[in-house]
Design a protein around this motif. Structure first.
Motif, mmCIF file in Angstrom:
data_model
loop_
_atom_site.group_PDB
_atom_site.id
_atom_site.type_symbol
_atom_site.label_atom_id
_atom_site.label_comp_id
_atom_site.label_asym_id
_atom_site.label_seq_id
_atom_site.Cartn_x
_atom_site.Cartn_y
_atom_site.Cartn_z
ATOM 1 N N LEU A 113 0.864 -1.253 -0.083
ATOM 2 C CA LEU A 113 -0.081 -0.116 -0.093
ATOM 3 C C LEU A 113 0.873 1.261 -0.010
ATOM 4 C CD1 LEU A 113 -2.666 -1.141 2.789
ATOM 5 C CD2 LEU A 113 -2.795 -1.522 0.048
ATOM 6 N N ILE A 114 0.680 2.162 -0.794
ATOM 7 C CA ILE A 114 1.583 3.314 -1.019
ATOM 8 C C ILE A 114 1.432 4.404 -0.040
ATOM 9 C CG2 ILE A 114 2.304 5.170 -2.817
ATOM 10 C CD1 ILE A 114 1.402 3.215 -5.048
ATOM 11 N N GLY A 115 2.256 4.853 0.542
ATOM 12 C CA GLY A 115 2.234 5.918 1.524
ATOM 13 C C GLY A 115 3.044 6.960 1.035
ATOM 14 N N LYS A 116 4.259 7.384 1.922
ATOM 15 C CA LYS A 116 5.020 8.289 1.657
ATOM 16 C C LYS A 116 6.031 8.405 0.621
ATOM 17 C CE LYS A 116 5.058 9.707 6.670
ATOM 18 N NZ LYS A 116 5.989 9.969 7.835
ATOM 19 N N SER A 117 6.045 7.336 -0.138
ATOM 20 C CA SER A 117 6.769 6.872 -1.195
ATOM 21 C C SER A 117 6.566 7.671 -2.624
ATOM 22 C CB SER A 117 7.132 5.471 -1.516
ATOM 23 O OG SER A 117 5.744 4.829 -1.923
ATOM 24 N N GLU A 118 5.288 8.306 -2.296
ATOM 25 C CA GLU A 118 4.650 8.926 -3.645
ATOM 26 C C GLU A 118 4.334 10.319 -3.004
ATOM 27 O OE1 GLU A 118 3.397 5.388 -6.779
ATOM 28 O OE2 GLU A 118 2.165 6.725 -6.174
ATOM 29 N N ALA A 119 4.536 11.504 -3.628
ATOM 30 C CA ALA A 119 4.064 12.693 -3.087
ATOM 31 C C ALA A 119 4.296 14.075 -4.102
ATOM 32 C CB ALA A 119 5.289 13.198 -2.106
ATOM 33 N N LEU A 120 3.370 14.676 -3.645
ATOM 34 C CA LEU A 120 3.263 16.180 -4.636
ATOM 35 C C LEU A 120 4.272 17.133 -4.096
ATOM 36 C CD1 LEU A 120 1.521 17.971 -6.672
ATOM 37 C CD2 LEU A 120 0.158 18.610 -4.475
ATOM 38 N N VAL A 121 5.152 17.769 -4.801
ATOM 39 C CA VAL A 121 6.349 18.354 -4.498
ATOM 40 C C VAL A 121 6.185 19.773 -5.220
ATOM 41 C CG1 VAL A 121 8.679 19.097 -4.284
ATOM 42 C CG2 VAL A 121 7.611 16.558 -3.832
ATOM 43 N N ALA A 122 5.893 20.873 -4.525
ATOM 44 C CA ALA A 122 5.984 22.253 -5.188
ATOM 45 C C ALA A 122 7.227 22.992 -5.036
ATOM 46 C CB ALA A 122 4.979 23.156 -4.094
ATOM 47 N N ARG A 123 7.707 23.491 -6.181
ATOM 48 C CA ARG A 123 8.798 24.272 -6.119
ATOM 49 C C ARG A 123 9.103 25.287 -5.257
ATOM 50 N NH1 ARG A 123 12.520 24.496 -10.324
ATOM 51 N NH2 ARG A 123 11.274 23.437 -11.686
ATOM 52 N N ASN A 124 10.112 25.405 -4.722
ATOM 53 C CA ASN A 124 10.388 26.614 -3.893
ATOM 54 C C ASN A 124 10.237 27.875 -4.698
ATOM 55 O OD1 ASN A 124 11.204 24.916 -1.902
ATOM 56 N ND2 ASN A 124 13.349 25.116 -2.268
ATOM 57 N N ASP A 185 5.826 23.931 -12.146
ATOM 58 C CA ASP A 185 5.601 24.598 -10.891
ATOM 59 C C ASP A 185 5.483 23.228 -9.639
ATOM 60 O OD1 ASP A 185 5.313 27.246 -11.505
ATOM 61 O OD2 ASP A 185 3.330 26.443 -12.389
ATOM 62 N N ALA A 186 4.913 22.465 -9.907
ATOM 63 C CA ALA A 186 4.942 21.150 -9.131
ATOM 64 C C ALA A 186 4.967 19.786 -9.727
ATOM 65 C CB ALA A 186 3.527 21.346 -8.286
ATOM 66 N N ALA A 187 4.728 18.782 -9.061
ATOM 67 C CA ALA A 187 4.815 17.363 -9.623
ATOM 68 C C ALA A 187 4.596 16.430 -8.562
ATOM 69 C CB ALA A 187 6.355 16.988 -10.225
ATOM 70 N N TYR A 188 3.759 15.560 -9.159
ATOM 71 C CA TYR A 188 3.330 14.117 -8.096
ATOM 72 C C TYR A 188 4.048 13.019 -8.647
ATOM 73 C CZ TYR A 188 0.417 12.253 -4.524
ATOM 74 O OH TYR A 188 -0.281 11.760 -3.583
ATOM 75 N N VAL A 189 5.006 12.385 -7.981
ATOM 76 C CA VAL A 189 5.993 11.390 -8.855
ATOM 77 C C VAL A 189 6.354 10.465 -7.416
ATOM 78 C CG1 VAL A 189 7.981 12.723 -8.672
ATOM 79 C CG2 VAL A 189 7.550 11.123 -10.493
#
Length: 342
Positions: A113-124, A185-189
């Motif tokens: 089950l996927i948890g913290k290994s996939e995340a949405l990151v926003a550019r500083n 600006d951001a990515a979910y990966v």
């Protein structure tokens, strides 16, 4: 006195029969030794990378394996559909989409089950501090992936119209390159791209949070039904080797820390930084081999999850229809047999 009929057997006939008998006696071992299969894997940080690096699958199956790296589950599904690979690693979203298209596949092992290994990151400096800030921004994600599903679920939960977000379809390596150029600006990966972009960005949410919001995701190994029907022992052997790696991880976590040889092997196969092994330790909920066939996984919950995911994808107009039953696309028999012989 009746005459007894004795057929005349020529020397040529004897030789032919002997040759045929010898060929028959050697046929099964030769077939086993000549087994060839193609496996599509992804650069996800998880335990089965270690037996892959060690050549354990080849030894256990007595087979020649062509390992092919893929950047997304959608690519794996396309390869499975064309017959280019026999076993493949996919996420729950592309798996649900493939099953909804009624592709001849079976889910044979739940990675986790996927948890913290996939995340949405926003550019500083992007001005994105929450999901609600994504409106008007460029957000990259591999389409029909678990992260795409999680992104859409997060937007829905936060009341953000997906049409207000410029969602770009990029594979993980393309995401890392676009991030480096400043194009998004951001990515979910997932890793290793996740580890690369978060050095100059901030994690807004991860898939553990999205699961709490009611949209859990998972990764799994699938097989072409035709291959499984012809080679059931090979599929069971694959499940046995994979399950042994997961059981070792669960029983001996210290042997998988970021200074271990296991972590080094995973790093070499995935491109993830060896110091990022905490993604392995905390990024997934990994089931043991004994748990695989339970109601929590292949015995029931995975079929339910595929149904729920397909319903969501239909709402998002990503698939045309939802099937009445996804049970035929999930099989617990291989993990059950693997657990018995483990």
């Amino acid at each position: 006195m009746s005459r007894i009929f004795r057929p005349t057997i020529t020397r040529r006939a004897v030789i032919a029969a002997s040759t045929a008998l010898l060929a028959a006696s050697l046929a099964w071992p030769a077939a086993a030794q000549d087994l060839k299969l193609t496996i599509g894997y992804q650069t996800v940080v998880e335990p089965s990378k270690v037996p892959q690096a060690n050549g354990d699958y080849e030894k256990a199956l007595g087979a020649t394996i062509d390992w092919r790296k893929f950047d997304s589950g959608a690519d794996v599904i396309a390869a499975i559909a064309s017959g280019a690979i026999d076993i493949g690693y996919v996420g729950s979203s592309p798996l649900a989409a493939a099953a909804s298209r009624e592709l001849p596949i079976e889910t044979i092992f739940v990675v986790g089950l996927i948890g913290k290994s996939e995340a949405l990151v926003a550019r500083n400096g992007s001005g994105i501090a929450s999901v609600k800030d994504l409106a008007g921004k460029k957000v990259a994600v591999p389409f029909v992936s678990t992260t795409h599903y999680s992104l859409l679920a997060a937007l829905k939960h936060e009341g953000v119209d997906p049409k207000s977000v410029q969602i770009l379809n990029l594979r993980p390596p393309e995401i890392a390159a676009a991030w480096e150029r400043g194009d998004i600006d951001a990515a979910y990966v997932w890793d290793p791209a996740l580890g690369q972009i978060r050095t100059s960005g901030e994690i807004i949410i991860d898939s553990a949070k999205v699961a709490e919001w009611g949209a859990p995701t998972f990764d799994a190994w699938i097989v072409r039904t035709e291959f499984a029907e012809k080679n059931p022992d090979a599929v069971t052997g694959f499940a046995r080797v994979t399950g042994a790696a997961y059981d070792d991880f669960l029983k001996n976590p210290s042997a998988w820390n970021n200074s271990s040889e296991n972590a080094a092997k995973i790093s070499r196969l995935t491109g993830a930084k060896q110091d990022d092994t905490e993604l392995l330790l905390g990024g997934y909920v990994f089931p043991s081999l004994a748990e695989q066939a339970s109601d929590k996984f292949l015995g029931g919950a995975i079929t339910q999850a595929l149904t729920a995911t397909s319903q969501f994808l239909k709402e998002q107009e990503r698939i045309d229809a939802v099937l009445p039953d996804y049970g035929k696309y999930v099989s617990a028999r291989y993990v059950e047999q693997a657990a018995l012989s483990n």
